[in-house]
Design a protein around this motif. Structure first.
Motif, PDB file in Angstrom:
ATOM      1  N   SER A 121      21.729  -4.591 -25.306  1.00  0.00           N
ATOM      2  CA  SER A 121      22.921  -4.631 -25.239  1.00  0.00           C
ATOM      3  C   SER A 121      23.498  -4.710 -23.740  1.00  0.00           C
ATOM      4  O   SER A 121      22.541  -4.677 -22.790  1.00  0.00           O
ATOM      5  CB  SER A 121      23.632  -3.682 -26.127  1.00  0.00           C
ATOM      6  N   GLU A 167      25.553   2.441 -39.159  1.00  0.00           N
ATOM      7  CA  GLU A 167      25.823   2.087 -40.460  1.00  0.00           C
ATOM      8  C   GLU A 167      25.644   3.354 -41.166  1.00  0.00           C
ATOM      9  O   GLU A 167      26.303   3.303 -42.310  1.00  0.00           O
ATOM     10  CB  GLU A 167      24.656   1.100 -40.886  1.00  0.00           C
ATOM     11  N   THR A 208      26.413  -4.246 -28.806  1.00  0.00           N
ATOM     12  CA  THR A 208      26.229  -5.560 -29.258  1.00  0.00           C
ATOM     13  C   THR A 208      25.129  -6.060 -28.380  1.00  0.00           C
ATOM     14  O   THR A 208      24.749  -6.077 -27.444  1.00  0.00           O
ATOM     15  CB  THR A 208      27.465  -6.382 -29.048  1.00  0.00           C
ATOM     16  N   ARG A 209      23.906  -6.778 -29.244  1.00  0.00           N
ATOM     17  CA  ARG A 209      22.835  -7.275 -29.063  1.00  0.00           C
ATOM     18  C   ARG A 209      23.082  -8.689 -27.915  1.00  0.00           C
ATOM     19  O   ARG A 209      23.814  -9.467 -28.401  1.00  0.00           O
ATOM     20  CB  ARG A 209      21.997  -7.856 -30.117  1.00  0.00           C
ATOM     21  N   THR A 245      19.632  -2.867 -38.554  1.00  0.00           N
ATOM     22  CA  THR A 245      19.483  -3.882 -37.533  1.00  0.00           C
ATOM     23  C   THR A 245      20.475  -3.493 -36.364  1.00  0.00           C
ATOM     24  O   THR A 245      20.149  -3.575 -35.032  1.00  0.00           O
ATOM     25  CB  THR A 245      19.994  -5.001 -38.015  1.00  0.00           C
ATOM     26  N   ARG A 246      21.667  -2.539 -36.588  1.00  0.00           N
ATOM     27  CA  ARG A 246      22.588  -2.587 -35.571  1.00  0.00           C
ATOM     28  C   ARG A 246      22.156  -0.988 -34.782  1.00  0.00           C
ATOM     29  O   ARG A 246      22.944  -0.729 -33.880  1.00  0.00           O
ATOM     30  CB  ARG A 246      23.901  -2.478 -36.226  1.00  0.00           C
TER      31      ARG A 246
END
Length: 376
Positions: free
Chosen positions: A303, A344, A286-287, A326-327
């Motif tokens: 993160s 993803e 998680t950013r 993005t993830r």
């Protein structure tokens, strides 16, 4: 989604690295949905070309160690009923910002990238004393800046306080060994013969036009001080010393294969079962911060221990070091080694090599592989 054509394009780019981009020895590994779909190796372990580089060759990966080390601290915290939002002071009372959370520390927000008090990288006790005496250059909420060297002690000391063991041992016992990962933070003598020799990158005049390198050349800059403290083990020659391989530096001392690093990212992205709770996996992925880095002098995003591609003001990626999604998250190592997960697509990637480039971010050989993988 990565296609067979993408894997073929990556292989072609891997071969091109040897033909035209100065590659000496290297490996690349791709895992998708829990299975290794590609593991290619080529070249040589040294410039004398006496030792062929194989899929079993290991090499130091510098800061690509940071993600496995961060996962180790998060696992130790979790085992004691603590987590990313726990104040560091609950475990380490003399930490300069005891109210700061582990999440803030792990995302480079505590302003402890450079030390005023001299300390040797070989002496954990000296580093801890210097950290405890340090006035933070900034506090959480005031910005973030990459901690290239001090990050190791910031992770190692809480693990030692919680478990009574160095982080390197906790990594091996609770993560690497159970998962069969051929990645070491503290390499035993029995494995030394498998390690390739590193060779430093060469600077071009254009390199020194970049803001980071200009600051790096200034002795009193935060950038220079961050990459100089703790002192010692600053040259590639010193990283080729078996003493450094065995030392287990959590910020920069990891040694392993491309396959092991890529498999590690399968585990922490949830494609392979491991010892990590849902909270730990979320913390790694998680950013937490995104913006101008006070040490690297360019946009970065972190993160709890990993990097992500920074986003612009409308949420578009400014770089694509971690794939198009993005993830995507992971961590590079100085000179070119690189590894990441793309949750993803269920993919993870790792590339390791011994002919370094002059870069703290992935260079053209790694980025070319990523572009080929996703572009075909």
């Amino acid at each position: 989604m990565v296609s067979p054509a993408g894997l073929g394009a990556l292989l072609a780019e891997f071969e091109e690295n040897f033909r035209s981009r100065g590659e000496l020895g290297a490996s690349v590994s791709i895992w998708i949905d829990g299975e290794e779909v590609l593991h290619e190796a080529g070249g040589w372990c040294d410039t004398s070309r006496e030792r062929p580089w194989t899929t079993q060759t290991m090499v130091p990966v510098y800061s690509a160690t940071k993600a496995p080390a961060a996962a180790t601290l998060l696992l130790a915290l979790d085992a004691f009923g603590l987590g990313p939002e726990t104040p560091v002071g609950e475990v380490w009372p003399r930490f300069p910002l005891p109210e700061a959370t582990f999440a803030e520390m792990l995302s480079h927000q505590c302003g402890l990238a450079a030390l005023d008090q001299p300390a040797s990288l070989w002496r954990h006790d000296e580093i801890v004393a210097a950290v405890e005496a340090q006035k933070p250059a900034w506090r959480p909420g005031e910005g973030h800046g990459y901690h290239p060297r001090t990050f190791g002690a910031l992770l190692d000391e809480p693990v030692r306080r919680l478990t009574r063991h160095p982080l390197a041992r906790y990594w091996r016992t609770h993560i690497a060994e159970p998962l069969g990962l051929d990645f070491w933070i503290g390499l035993p003598k029995s494995q030394h013969a498998r390690v390739a020799t590193l060779y430093p990158g060469k600077a071009s005049p254009a390199d020194f036009q970049e803001g980071f390198y200009q600051a790096f050349q200034q002795q009193d800059s935060l950038t220079h001080r961050a990459f100089s403290s703790p002192r010692d083990v600053r040259s590639v020659r010193e990283m080729n010393d078996p003493k450094a391989w065995s030392a287990g530096f959590p910020a920069m001392g990891g040694i392993g294969t491309a396959s092991a690093l890529a498999r590690f990212y399968q585990v922490i992205s949830g494609q392979i079962d491991g010892p990590f709770s849902t909270e730990v996996l979320a913390a790694l992925a998680t950013r937490r911060v995104d913006g101008e880095d006070l040490v690297l002098l360019k946009p970065t995003a972190f993160s709890c221990g990993c990097q992500l591609d920074p986003l612009d003001e409308i949420g578009r990626k400014c770089r694509h070091l971690y794939g198009p999604a993005t993830r995507g998250f992971g961590h590079p190592g100085a000179g070119g080694s690189h590894a990441f997960a793309d949750p993803e697509s269920g993919l993870s990637f790792a590339y390791v090599m011994n002919q370094m480039e002059l870069s703290v971010m992935p260079g053209i050989r790694a980025t070319g592989l990523i572009e080929a993988l996703y572009g075909a």
